[in-house]
Design a protein around this motif. Structure first.
Motif, PDB file in Angstrom:
ATOM      1  N   ALA A 141       0.874  -1.351  -0.116  1.00 15.63           N
ATOM      2  CA  ALA A 141       0.010  -0.115  -0.080  1.00 15.63           C
ATOM      3  C   ALA A 141       0.873   1.260   0.042  1.00 15.63           C
ATOM      4  CB  ALA A 141      -0.978   0.288   1.044  1.00 15.63           C
ATOM      5  N   GLU A 142       1.984   1.108   0.860  1.00 15.13           N
ATOM      6  CA  GLU A 142       2.791   2.451   0.916  1.00 15.13           C
ATOM      7  C   GLU A 142       3.538   2.684  -0.461  1.00 15.13           C
ATOM      8  OE1 GLU A 142       4.632   2.628   4.756  1.00 15.13           O
ATOM      9  OE2 GLU A 142       6.478   3.687   3.764  1.00 15.13           O
ATOM     10  N   HIS A 143       4.156   1.432  -0.858  1.00  9.09           N
ATOM     11  CA  HIS A 143       4.768   1.779  -2.128  1.00  9.09           C
ATOM     12  C   HIS A 143       4.331   2.024  -3.340  1.00  9.09           C
ATOM     13  CE1 HIS A 143       8.382   0.308  -0.177  1.00  9.09           C
ATOM     14  NE2 HIS A 143       8.087  -1.017   0.050  1.00  9.09           N
ATOM     15  N   GLY A 144       2.930   1.356  -3.538  1.00  4.05           N
ATOM     16  CA  GLY A 144       2.293   1.567  -4.486  1.00  4.05           C
ATOM     17  C   GLY A 144       1.246   2.899  -4.599  1.00  4.05           C
ATOM     18  N   GLY A 145       0.757   3.205  -3.363  1.00  5.66           N
ATOM     19  CA  GLY A 145       0.014   4.453  -3.041  1.00  5.66           C
ATOM     20  C   GLY A 145       0.832   5.690  -4.011  1.00  5.66           C
ATOM     21  N   LYS A 146       2.213   5.508  -4.037  1.00  4.27           N
ATOM     22  CA  LYS A 146       2.919   6.625  -4.447  1.00  4.27           C
ATOM     23  C   LYS A 146       2.912   6.707  -6.107  1.00  4.27           C
ATOM     24  CE  LYS A 146       6.402   6.485  -0.876  1.00  4.27           C
ATOM     25  NZ  LYS A 146       7.532   5.738  -0.376  1.00  4.27           N
ATOM     26  N   LEU A 147       2.449   5.631  -6.514  1.00  9.79           N
ATOM     27  CA  LEU A 147       2.683   5.401  -8.013  1.00  9.79           C
ATOM     28  C   LEU A 147       1.272   6.302  -8.416  1.00  9.79           C
ATOM     29  CD1 LEU A 147       3.513   1.865  -8.776  1.00  9.79           C
ATOM     30  CD2 LEU A 147       4.787   4.057  -9.080  1.00  9.79           C
ATOM     31  N   LEU A 148       0.086   6.165  -7.907  1.00 11.51           N
ATOM     32  CA  LEU A 148      -1.155   6.960  -8.189  1.00 11.51           C
ATOM     33  C   LEU A 148      -1.150   8.549  -8.091  1.00 11.51           C
ATOM     34  CD1 LEU A 148      -3.756   4.285  -6.891  1.00 11.51           C
ATOM     35  CD2 LEU A 148      -2.547   4.154  -9.053  1.00 11.51           C
TER      36      LEU A 148
END
Ligand code: MRU
Length: 348
Positions: A141-148
């Motif tokens: 969630a932490e890593h992927g959230g930054k891509l959005l």
């Protein structure tokens, strides 16, 4: 906070996902065969949730062993593992969890532990697998959230949410929850996901519970919405990722990935490393589950197709790595060439 499977002194508790969204009913499964049936019959589903459930099922089977001879327990352990391994073929988390429980069992035997201590050790290991899964989703969630991007709309396919994992976050929905926690405004488009309707029944329900705006579409609408500029990113989960980054996920994912590429929309896959199978060189080697044709010809008791019609019901497809812009794991974001970047994550 959704946690779909839990350990209790009475047995393994499972939220019956077959009944959602209209009924929230918990089942208490008192034997490993009931847990295996629960996985096979989709009481619980989603790759990481299947892995956690199998670990609890093995712990329960060993807990219920009544013998006093360690050789008999070894035979029982092998049999329980075999039954668990035959439940669903595609999600590699199942085999990953069985293997991890076996290693713990073997170590406990080598250490000369008593049968009663082995039982406690296996219960503790299953709980560890569950806790670690939730922690992995938190990192995803932490890593992927930054891509959005802020104020963006994300399309997802199937249910890769808390329901499909150890709970709380989810993989694809974890990325969305991560972005929301980072203060971004995110809207979701959920494919209904024929024939089992995990998108309509489960993703829509989960996101509604969290007050994340979600719009349900039929699977055939996604191309239209992408062409209209209504989708800024696609995020899906996975049941097994081959060493080269080919991704097995719910049937229809491949179509979505090709459409996303056609419209220059990033296609992201979110999954813990327990979903990555370095023993599968490419997607060609991933076994694809075929399910009962009744799932296609009927919706519950309503018949949709003529009697005797020939039907295919593949539960998963494989998206070639060239369509995957990034794979988000608990260790960070991997990009092509996946054969190198995924393997490196295991060494970190
Ligand atoms: O048949 P299912 O419902 O078990 O399939 C689930 C999926 O395809 C999910 O996308 C996948 O397991 C990832 S779950 C985090």
């Amino acid at each position: 906070m959704i946690i779909p499977v839990k350990w209790s002194d009475e047995g393994v508790l499972m939220l019956d996902q077959r009944l959602l969204p209209t009924e929230e009913k918990w089942l208490t499964l008192k034997s490993y065969t009931e847990v295996a049936d629960g996985i096979r019959e989709m009481v619980v589903r989603g790759a990481p949730a299947i892995g956690v459930s199998a670990a609890y099922g093995i712990a329960l089977g060993v807990k219920n062993f009544v013998g006093t001879n360690i050789a008999d327990l070894v035979e029982e352990f092998d049999y329980i593992s075999e039954v668990m391994g035959k439940t669903r073929p595609t999600a590699v988390n199942l085999f990953w969890a069985i293997e991890r429980m076996r290693r713990t069992f073997d170590q406990a035997k080598t250490d000369g532990k008593s049968i009663s201590d082995i039982k406690q050790t296996l219960i503790a290991e299953a709980k560890n697998i569950h806790d670690e899964d939730i922690e992995s989703q938190r990192m995803i969630a932490e890593h992927g959230g930054k891509l959005l991007a802020d104020n963006s709309t994300v399309l997802t396919h199937c249910n890769a949410g808390a329901l499909a994992t150890g709970g709380v976050w989810g993989t694809a929905l974890g990325v969305i929850r991560g972005a929301v926690n980072q203060g971004k405004t995110i809207a979701v488009i959920a494919d209904e996901t024929r024939p089992y309707l995990q998108g309509a029944r489960l993703t829509a329900w989960e996101l509604q519970q969290d007050n994340i705006p979600v719009t349900l579409i039929t699977d055939s609408m996604s191309g239209h919405l992408m062409k209209k500029g209504r989708v800024q990113a696609v995020v899906v989960g996975s049941d097994r990722i081959a060493a080269n980054g080919d991704v097995a996920n719910k049937i229809g994912t491949y179509m979505v990935a090709v459409l996303a590429r056609q419209h220059n929309i990033p296609f992201y896959v979110a999954a813990p490393l327990s979903t990555v199978d370095l023993n599968c060189p490419t997607g060609e080697e991933i076994p694809i589950e075929e399910r009962n044709t009744r799932e296609v010809t009927h919706v519950q008791e309503i018949q949709l197709a003529p009697e005797g019609i020939s039907v295919n019901n593949y539960a998963f497809d494989v998206t070639p790595n060239e369509f995957v812009d990034a794979i988000i794991t608990e260790k960070g974001v991997a990009r092509a060439p996946y054969t190198e970047t995924l393997r490196r994550m295991f060494d970190e």
